[in-house]
Design a protein around this motif. Structure first.
Motif, PDB file in Angstrom:
ATOM      1  N   ALA A  47      86.715  52.852  37.267  1.00 21.28           N
ATOM      2  CA  ALA A  47      87.928  52.532  38.027  1.00 21.28           C
ATOM      3  C   ALA A  47      87.962  51.049  38.388  1.00 21.28           C
ATOM      4  O   ALA A  47      86.917  50.413  38.526  1.00 21.28           O
ATOM      5  N   PRO A  48      89.173  50.499  38.568  1.00 21.50           N
ATOM      6  CA  PRO A  48      89.273  49.115  39.038  1.00 21.50           C
ATOM      7  C   PRO A  48      88.552  48.970  40.373  1.00 21.50           C
ATOM      8  O   PRO A  48      88.591  49.882  41.204  1.00 21.50           O
ATOM      9  N   MET A  49      87.911  47.832  40.554  1.00 19.08           N
ATOM     10  CA  MET A  49      87.108  47.622  41.752  1.00 19.08           C
ATOM     11  C   MET A  49      87.858  46.914  42.871  1.00 19.08           C
ATOM     12  O   MET A  49      87.457  46.983  44.023  1.00 19.08           O
ATOM     13  N   VAL A  50      88.909  46.197  42.522  1.00 22.29           N
ATOM     14  CA  VAL A  50      89.732  45.515  43.507  1.00 22.29           C
ATOM     15  C   VAL A  50      91.198  45.698  43.131  1.00 22.29           C
ATOM     16  O   VAL A  50      91.526  45.997  41.986  1.00 22.29           O
ATOM     17  N   THR A  51      92.063  45.526  44.107  1.00 23.89           N
ATOM     18  CA  THR A  51      93.495  45.514  43.861  1.00 23.89           C
ATOM     19  C   THR A  51      93.899  44.064  43.689  1.00 23.89           C
ATOM     20  O   THR A  51      93.599  43.233  44.548  1.00 23.89           O
ATOM     21  N   VAL A  52      94.551  43.749  42.597  1.00 19.65           N
ATOM     22  CA  VAL A  52      94.906  42.367  42.288  1.00 19.65           C
ATOM     23  C   VAL A  52      96.411  42.175  42.440  1.00 19.65           C
ATOM     24  O   VAL A  52      97.196  42.849  41.777  1.00 19.65           O
ATOM     25  N   ALA A  53      96.769  41.244  43.336  1.00 19.14           N
ATOM     26  CA  ALA A  53      98.168  40.832  43.453  1.00 19.14           C
ATOM     27  C   ALA A  53      98.430  39.802  42.366  1.00 19.14           C
ATOM     28  O   ALA A  53      97.652  38.862  42.197  1.00 19.14           O
ATOM     29  N   LEU A  54      99.495  39.983  41.609  1.00 23.17           N
ATOM     30  CA  LEU A  54      99.806  39.073  40.511  1.00 23.17           C
ATOM     31  C   LEU A  54     100.646  37.903  41.018  1.00 23.17           C
ATOM     32  O   LEU A  54     101.520  38.083  41.866  1.00 23.17           O
ATOM     33  N   PRO A  55     100.398  36.711  40.473  1.00 23.64           N
ATOM     34  CA  PRO A  55     101.236  35.570  40.859  1.00 23.64           C
ATOM     35  C   PRO A  55     102.659  35.780  40.351  1.00 23.64           C
ATOM     36  O   PRO A  55     102.880  36.502  39.368  1.00 23.64           O
ATOM     37  N   GLU A  56     103.624  35.151  41.019  1.00 27.33           N
ATOM     38  CA  GLU A  56     105.010  35.283  40.581  1.00 27.33           C
ATOM     39  C   GLU A  56     105.192  34.744  39.171  1.00 27.33           C
ATOM     40  O   GLU A  56     105.982  35.277  38.394  1.00 27.33           O
ATOM     41  N   GLU A  57     104.468  33.686  38.856  1.00 26.86           N
ATOM     42  CA  GLU A  57     104.581  33.065  37.543  1.00 26.86           C
ATOM     43  C   GLU A  57     103.244  32.444  37.171  1.00 26.86           C
ATOM     44  O   GLU A  57     102.544  31.908  38.020  1.00 26.86           O
ATOM     45  N   LEU A  58     102.892  32.533  35.904  1.00 25.95           N
ATOM     46  CA  LEU A  58     101.683  31.893  35.390  1.00 25.95           C
ATOM     47  C   LEU A  58     102.062  30.590  34.702  1.00 25.95           C
ATOM     48  O   LEU A  58     103.106  30.500  34.061  1.00 25.95           O
ATOM     49  N   SER A  59     101.189  29.591  34.804  1.00 29.39           N
ATOM     50  CA  SER A  59     101.394  28.351  34.068  1.00 29.39           C
ATOM     51  C   SER A  59     101.300  28.638  32.576  1.00 29.39           C
ATOM     52  O   SER A  59     100.805  29.693  32.161  1.00 29.39           O
ATOM     53  N   ALA A  60     101.750  27.705  31.759  1.00 29.70           N
ATOM     54  CA  ALA A  60     101.668  27.874  30.304  1.00 29.70           C
ATOM     55  C   ALA A  60     100.220  28.062  29.867  1.00 29.70           C
ATOM     56  O   ALA A  60      99.922  28.900  29.010  1.00 29.70           O
ATOM     57  N   GLU A  61      99.289  27.294  30.479  1.00 27.92           N
ATOM     58  CA  GLU A  61      97.868  27.408  30.131  1.00 27.92           C
ATOM     59  C   GLU A  61      97.320  28.783  30.511  1.00 27.92           C
ATOM     60  O   GLU A  61      96.560  29.387  29.764  1.00 27.92           O
ATOM     61  N   ALA A  62      97.722  29.282  31.681  1.00 26.25           N
ATOM     62  CA  ALA A  62      97.257  30.597  32.122  1.00 26.25           C
ATOM     63  C   ALA A  62      97.836  31.708  31.248  1.00 26.25           C
ATOM     64  O   ALA A  62      97.174  32.725  31.025  1.00 26.25           O
ATOM     65  N   GLN A  63      99.052  31.537  30.752  1.00 26.35           N
ATOM     66  CA  GLN A  63      99.636  32.532  29.849  1.00 26.35           C
ATOM     67  C   GLN A  63      98.824  32.620  28.558  1.00 26.35           C
ATOM     68  O   GLN A  63      98.579  33.720  28.050  1.00 26.35           O
TER      69      GLN A  63
END
Length: 152
Positions: A47-63
């Motif tokens: 199972a996932p170990m943490v709950t992850v809130a997603l950023p509203e938008e990712l930078s081009a590098e992060a994408q």
């Protein structure tokens, strides 16, 4: 008798003693991070170990990094780097903050593997097929997830 000389000498002896004591004292943390693996017994296997809130938008590098993460890392570290209990830890976790694990640590981990040290999931193997640049894009993705979850 020179009292000031005796005082200064005593000060240095006490100081050296404290430095020696701190250097050889057992510790269970490094830079505020526990070296004792967290108790994950209440989390289901895989199972996932943490709950992850997603950023509203990712930078081009992060994408770009997200694509690399999904191709090479998600199988173990789970969706959105939330970890999978018993398999691999969450990368969206204070343990992997930039001041404790630099982006270069991600590169070295992918290239060489990592002996288990913060978690009881066994050693991480080296990951084939990733360039250093690929890993740095993946690290950028993880850092943006971390920031969205208050880990700076």
């Amino acid at each position: 008798m020179n009292w000031s000389g005796l005082f200064v000498g005593g000060f240095f002896v006490v100081g050296l003693g404290l430095v020696g004591w701190k250097a050889f004292a057992p510790t269970d943390s490094v830079q505020g991070h526990s070296m004792v693996p967290p108790d994950t017994s209440e989390i289901a296997q895989g199972a996932p170990m943490v709950t992850v809130a997603l950023p509203e938008e990712l930078s081009a590098e992060a994408q770009i990094g997200k694509l690399g993460f999904e191709a090479k890392c998600v199988e173990c570290h789970g969706q959105n780097a939330a970890g999978q209990n018993g398999i691999a830890p969450p990368l969206v976790h204070i343990t992997y903050e930039p001041n404790h694990h630099s982006d270069q640590a991600f590169v070295l981990a992918a290239r060489n593997g990592v002996p288990s040290h913060h978690w009881n999931f066994g050693n991480m193997p080296a990951i084939e097929g990733l360039s250093n640049a690929d890993v740095l894009y993946i690290a950028r993705y993880v850092r943006e997830l971390q920031r969205a979850n208050g880990i700076n």
